[in-house]
Design an enzyme around this catalytic site. Sequence first.
Site, PDB file in Angstrom:
ATOM      1  N   LEU A   5       0.721  -1.238  -0.144  1.00  0.00           N
ATOM      2  CA  LEU A   5       0.020  -0.053   0.062  1.00  0.00           C
ATOM      3  C   LEU A   5       0.758   1.183   0.083  1.00  0.00           C
ATOM      4  O   LEU A   5       0.498   2.330  -0.804  1.00  0.00           O
ATOM      5  CB  LEU A   5      -1.006   0.046   1.291  1.00  0.00           C
ATOM      6  CG  LEU A   5      -1.956  -0.974   1.122  1.00  0.00           C
ATOM      7  CD1 LEU A   5      -2.773  -0.840   2.726  1.00  0.00           C
ATOM      8  CD2 LEU A   5      -2.938  -0.855   0.065  1.00  0.00           C
ATOM      9  N   GLY A   8       6.598   4.461   4.272  1.00  0.00           N
ATOM     10  CA  GLY A   8       7.176   5.776   5.034  1.00  0.00           C
ATOM     11  C   GLY A   8       8.651   5.715   5.494  1.00  0.00           C
ATOM     12  O   GLY A   8       9.627   4.872   4.550  1.00  0.00           O
ATOM     13  N   GLY A  11       9.138   2.434   7.780  1.00  0.00           N
ATOM     14  CA  GLY A  11       8.307   1.202   7.569  1.00  0.00           C
ATOM     15  C   GLY A  11       7.572   1.056   6.238  1.00  0.00           C
ATOM     16  O   GLY A  11       7.442   2.200   5.469  1.00  0.00           O
ATOM     17  N   GLU A  12       6.975   0.064   6.147  1.00  0.00           N
ATOM     18  CA  GLU A  12       6.110  -0.638   4.721  1.00  0.00           C
ATOM     19  C   GLU A  12       4.546  -0.808   5.351  1.00  0.00           C
ATOM     20  O   GLU A  12       4.421  -1.533   6.356  1.00  0.00           O
ATOM     21  CB  GLU A  12       6.797  -1.470   4.240  1.00  0.00           C
ATOM     22  CG  GLU A  12       8.113  -1.386   3.599  1.00  0.00           C
ATOM     23  CD  GLU A  12       8.896  -2.542   3.185  1.00  0.00           C
ATOM     24  OE1 GLU A  12       9.859  -2.287   2.322  1.00  0.00           O
ATOM     25  OE2 GLU A  12       8.495  -3.517   3.675  1.00  0.00           O
ATOM     26  N   VAL A  13       3.469  -0.471   4.366  1.00  0.00           N
ATOM     27  CA  VAL A  13       2.521  -0.736   4.912  1.00  0.00           C
ATOM     28  C   VAL A  13       1.502  -1.768   3.739  1.00  0.00           C
ATOM     29  O   VAL A  13       1.899  -1.387   2.598  1.00  0.00           O
ATOM     30  CB  VAL A  13       1.541   0.618   5.036  1.00  0.00           C
ATOM     31  CG1 VAL A  13       0.215   0.100   5.516  1.00  0.00           C
ATOM     32  CG2 VAL A  13       1.988   1.433   5.990  1.00  0.00           C
ATOM     33  N   ASP A 124       2.995  16.060  17.461  1.00  0.00           N
ATOM     34  CA  ASP A 124       3.014  16.120  15.903  1.00  0.00           C
ATOM     35  C   ASP A 124       1.628  16.214  15.244  1.00  0.00           C
ATOM     36  O   ASP A 124       1.679  15.464  14.044  1.00  0.00           O
ATOM     37  CB  ASP A 124       3.973  14.895  15.496  1.00  0.00           C
ATOM     38  CG  ASP A 124       4.444  15.238  14.231  1.00  0.00           C
ATOM     39  OD1 ASP A 124       4.600  16.375  13.503  1.00  0.00           O
ATOM     40  OD2 ASP A 124       4.957  14.210  13.212  1.00  0.00           O
TER      41      ASP A 124
END
Length: 419
Positions: A5, A8, A11-13, A124
Amino acid sequence: MERYLDEGSAGEVYGGQNVWIGRSVAIKRLQPQHQDNATITERFLLEGRIGGRVDHPNIVQTLDMAREPSDGSFFIVQELLHGMGLRALLEQSPRLSYRDALDLLVPLMGAMVAVHQQGIVHRDIKPENIFLMDSSMGHRIPKLLDFGIAKVRLNRTLTQVGSMLGTVDYMAPEQIEGRKDVDRRADVWAVGVLAYELLTGTCPFTAPSPAVVLTRIIAHHPPSVHELVPEIPPALSIVVERALRKDRQERHESIQQMLEEIIRWSVSSANESDRAIPARHRTSLPAVLEQKVRTGFSSVAPASIRASLMSAHRSGQFRMPEGLRELAAFMDGTRAVRSEEEEPSHEEIVCDVDYDVRSAVQEPVPASATVPCPAGEFGDCSSTLPPDELTEAHEDWEVDELVAEAYSCLRKNAFSEAY
C-alpha cells in the site's frame, strides 16, 4: 499479506486479511535495516501500543503486534482505512467553511482529550497525520495517526534534552526551544495552528525556509482568522487566538477546555446549523462534555435556574425583553396569567456590567421561600407558593421549557460578554 500500500521513512504498509474473522486489515512492518536502531524501533512500537491503549472512534485502532519469525522484523496490525489524507483534501480545497472545519476539528479534539487522559502528548499534530476515512454511511470520519514521537507520562521519553521533535510549522515555542517539560499545551498549540489553516487556507507562520518559520513562531503574531475571513464568528477566532499564545500559561489548559469553549459557542449560536455541530459528534466527545451538550451546559438544578431568573428580576439591574420579564415575574409569583398575545421574546438579553449572571445561579432558594410582588409594577398579586411548586400550579405554561430557553439566553449573553 495481500498487497503493498505505502511506505514511510522507517516502515512499509501492506493490505492483508485476518483469515479467522475475514476482516481486511493494514499491516505496518518496520523495515529490516532499522531493526538494530533502538530509537526507531521503540518509536515504531510506541505507535502500536498507543493505538491499542486509547479507545476512541477517531484514533486508528491497533488490533495486534508481533515479530516476524523469519527475519525478526516487527509489525503492527491496524484497522484498514479507505479514504484520503487531510493534506490531500487541503491541496484540493485549501480553505474550508468554518462548519466543515469544525466537523473535522471537534472529533479530532475529542480524540486528543482521550489521548491526554492516558498521559500521552502527541507532539506532531498536522494534516499529514490525519486521515479522512470513508464510512459506510457516506460521510468522512477523521482519524488521528502516527504517535511515533509521542511523549508518554511516567515512561522513559524518547526525547533527549535540547532536541526538537515535531513538524516545524506546527511546533509550539517550547518545542523549538527543546524544553524537556513539553506537555499537553504543545498539542493545544498544534490544534490552534491546524484550526487556523483549515479556517483561512494558510498556516499562521508560513515562510520560505524552516529557519524563518521558527523565528516567526517565536516572535510573530499572525492576524486573527476573523480578520482574514470576516464570516468566521469572532468567538471561534478568539479560541484560535488563545491557543496560539506564545506563553503556554496563557493558552487553554487542555484540549478539553478549548473544545468546551467551541461547544459552548455552538450550542448558544442563533444559527441552527451551528447548534447542530455537537450533536453530530456526540460519540467523539468526552463524557463530561456530552453531558453538558444534553443539558445545555447547565450544571444547576431547575430550582437554582429559577433562582437565577428571580434574582435578576428582583435586582432591578437586569434589562430584558418583555417576554422574559413576564417569565421572571411568573417565576416570582407576581403573574399567574399570560394573555395569548404576550409571546416570549427571542431577543438577546442585555446585562449591566456590574451584574454577574453566572454568580446569580449559585444563590440558594429556601424550600419555603415566599416572594412579594414588586410594589406597583404588576398589581397586588403576591404569591406564597414555593418556587418548585409553581410548575405544578401552572402546568399550561410548560415552565421547565421556558426556563431552559431563558437560562440558555442568560448563559449565551454571559459567554458573549466574557469575550
